[in-house]
Design a protein around this motif. Structure first.
Motif, mmCIF file in Angstrom:
data_model
loop_
_atom_site.group_PDB
_atom_site.id
_atom_site.type_symbol
_atom_site.label_atom_id
_atom_site.label_comp_id
_atom_site.label_asym_id
_atom_site.label_seq_id
_atom_site.Cartn_x
_atom_site.Cartn_y
_atom_site.Cartn_z
ATOM 1 N N VAL A 94 3.149 -8.528 29.570
ATOM 2 C CA VAL A 94 3.654 -8.001 30.842
ATOM 3 C C VAL A 94 2.816 -6.792 31.231
ATOM 4 C CG1 VAL A 94 5.620 -6.995 32.062
ATOM 5 C CG2 VAL A 94 5.989 -8.810 30.390
ATOM 6 N N ASN A 96 2.884 -3.886 33.916
ATOM 7 C CA ASN A 96 3.676 -3.229 34.950
ATOM 8 C C ASN A 96 3.099 -1.856 35.284
ATOM 9 O OD1 ASN A 96 4.614 -2.129 32.495
ATOM 10 N ND2 ASN A 96 6.515 -1.496 33.458
ATOM 11 N N LEU A 155 5.915 -6.536 38.523
ATOM 12 C CA LEU A 155 5.580 -7.045 37.189
ATOM 13 C C LEU A 155 4.671 -8.265 37.282
ATOM 14 C CD1 LEU A 155 9.012 -6.991 35.302
ATOM 15 C CD2 LEU A 155 7.199 -5.284 35.219
ATOM 16 N N LEU A 157 3.443 -11.323 34.647
ATOM 17 C CA LEU A 157 3.696 -11.950 33.354
ATOM 18 C C LEU A 157 2.598 -12.967 33.078
ATOM 19 C CD1 LEU A 157 5.540 -12.702 30.883
ATOM 20 C CD2 LEU A 157 6.622 -14.374 32.417
ATOM 21 N N LEU A 186 13.542 -10.668 31.626
ATOM 22 C CA LEU A 186 12.964 -9.470 32.245
ATOM 23 C C LEU A 186 13.791 -8.965 33.411
ATOM 24 C CD1 LEU A 186 9.197 -10.489 32.133
ATOM 25 C CD2 LEU A 186 10.250 -8.560 30.938
#
Length: 187
Positions: A94, A96, A155, A157, A186
C-alpha cells in the motif's frame, strides 16, 4: 647551563612516560559508546491489516492453502507511507504517501509507453476493483509483472499472487479476489 638542561629534560621525560607507558594509571577520558540505533516497528495500512484474520480470509481463495489459513504467516513491513504485507504466496503493498494516485497514473502510462506493444506488457484495465469514480482507470492488471494495481481515494494497492502453475486468466481472477479482500480490510 645546568638549569637549562634540567628545564629541557624534565618536560621531555614527562612526555615520554605519559605516552604509551605500561603504568596502571586510569584515564580520565570517557570511552566513547557506540551510537544506539533503534529500528521502528513496521507501520502503515498494509501492516495494520497483516494479521491472522487476513490469513483466514485469504486461505479459501488460494489453491493449496488450508481453509483455516494456518499455513499463511503474516509478515508485515514498511513505514506509515509505504507498507507491505506478505502472506505465503500473496504480497500486498500500500502506497499512501503524498501523490500516490499521481504515481499510480504515471506508472500505468509509462508501462504502456514502454511495452513495445507486447500484449503481456500492456496494462489492462480491470473494473470493480478500484475507486468506482475512476471507472476503468481505477485498476490495471500488468500480466508480465503479475500485479494488479488499483487506487481508491489516496491509497494505491499493489496485489501480487505467486502461485505456480496458473495461466494468466486464473492468476488475474485470483489476484482480483485477493485485492477485494484487502480493500475490504483497508476500508
Amino acid at each position: 647551563m645546568k638549569w637549562v638542561s634540567i628545564l629541557i629534560a624534565c618536560p621531555l621525560a614527562l612526555a615520554l612516560t605519559a605516552c604509551g607507558s605500561d603504568s596502571n594509571t586510569t584515564s580520565t577520558r570517557a570511552t566513547p559508546t557506540p551510537p544506539t540505533t533503534t529500528v521502528a516497528a513496521p507501520s502503515g495500512p498494509a501492516v495494520r491489516i497483516c494479521d491472522r484474520r487476513l490469513a483466514r480470509q485469504l486461505a479459501p481463495v488460494l489453491p493449496s492453502e488450508g481453509s483455516d489459513g494456518t499455513s499463511l504467516r503474516p509478515d508485515p513491513s514498511g513505514t506509515p507511507r509505504h507498507s507491505t504485507c506478505r502472506l505465503g504466496p500473496v504480497e500486498l503493498t500500500v502506497d499512501n504517501a503524498q501523490d500516490a494516485y499521481q504515481r499510480y497514473l504515471n506508472r500505468i502510462v509509462e508501462t504502456a509507453q514502454f511495452s513495445d506493444s507486447k500484449y503481456s506488457r500492456v496494462p489492462r484495465t480491470v473494473r470493480g476493483i478500484g475507486d468506482p469514480d475512476l471507472g476503468a482507470a481505477g485498476a490495471n492488471w500488468i500480466p508480465y509483472l503479475r500485479q494488479l494495481i488499483s487506487a481508491r481515494g489516496k491509497l494505491v494497492l499493489i496485489a501480487e499472487t505467486h502461485v505456480p502453475g496458473l495461466a494468466d486468466p486464473q492468476r488475474l481472477a485470483l489476484t482480483k479476489r485477493v485485492a477485494l479482500i484487502a480493500w475490504s480490510r483497508l476500508g
